[in-house]
Design a protein around this motif. Structure first.
Motif, PDB file in Angstrom:
ATOM      1  N   HIS A  85       0.813   4.054  -1.575  1.00 45.59           N
ATOM      2  CA  HIS A  85       0.125   5.210  -1.747  1.00 45.59           C
ATOM      3  C   HIS A  85      -0.478   5.661  -0.320  1.00 45.59           C
ATOM      4  O   HIS A  85      -0.024   6.905  -0.056  1.00 45.59           O
ATOM      5  N   THR A  90       2.898   6.749   1.562  1.00 45.84           N
ATOM      6  CA  THR A  90       3.361   7.944   0.984  1.00 45.84           C
ATOM      7  C   THR A  90       2.442   9.125   1.607  1.00 45.84           C
ATOM      8  O   THR A  90       3.086  10.336   2.153  1.00 45.84           O
ATOM      9  N   ASN A 114       0.929  -1.015   0.233  1.00 49.88           N
ATOM     10  CA  ASN A 114       0.008   0.192   0.049  1.00 49.88           C
ATOM     11  C   ASN A 114       0.773   1.301  -0.102  1.00 49.88           C
ATOM     12  O   ASN A 114       0.936   2.104   0.888  1.00 49.88           O
TER      13      ASN A 114
END
Length: 139
Positions: free
Chosen positions: A79, A82, A77
């Motif tokens: 995303h 970040t 994961n």
């Protein structure tokens, strides 16, 4: 009525009563929550509220000293990772401290979460969208 962002009474109370090094876990809809840990269940349906929305409200109210994240988020994961790291960078700037980040295997993460004052369940349905936040002191 409360003037600040956080309106959920059990979550507001939990944060208000944290002491130095106490922790709370914010998790996706699938993390197992042991019976002995307070469950603050915010999940309404898939994605509501999502992990990042919940995190934003919590870190607006809580002084964070340290965070633990499952190692698997890096590949499963990125995303969410970040976005999570970006929020921690912003929080460090606003709090004036360095937040210690620790990545551990997911099984270890689940064991650590059992020591949290509460586990906040979101409607997040993406893998490894979980974090343990440890309370610091703003002085």
């Amino acid at each position: 009525m409360k003037k600040t962002t956080l309106l959920n009474a059990p979550l507001s109370h939990c944060i208000a009563t944290l002491g130095h090094t106490d922790s709370i876990t914010i998790c996706d809809a699938g993390l197992p929550i042991p019976a002995q840990v307070e469950r603050i269940d915010l999940a309404l349906t898939a994605g509501v509220p999502n992990f990042l929305q919940t995190l934003d409200v919590v870190i607006n109210e809580m002084f964070v000293e340290r965070a633990v994240i499952a190692e698997e988020i890096k590949t499963k994961n990125p995303h969410i990772l970040t976005a999570l790291l970006s929020r921690f960078n912003q929080l460090e700037a606003s709090q004036g401290n360095k937040i210690q980040l620790e990545f551990v295997p997911h099984e270890t993460f689940k064991q650590h979460s059992q020591n949290s004052k509460a586990i906040v369940r979101t409607g997040e349905c993406s893998p490894y969208a979980n974090v343990i936040l440890y309370s610091g002191v703003p002085f």
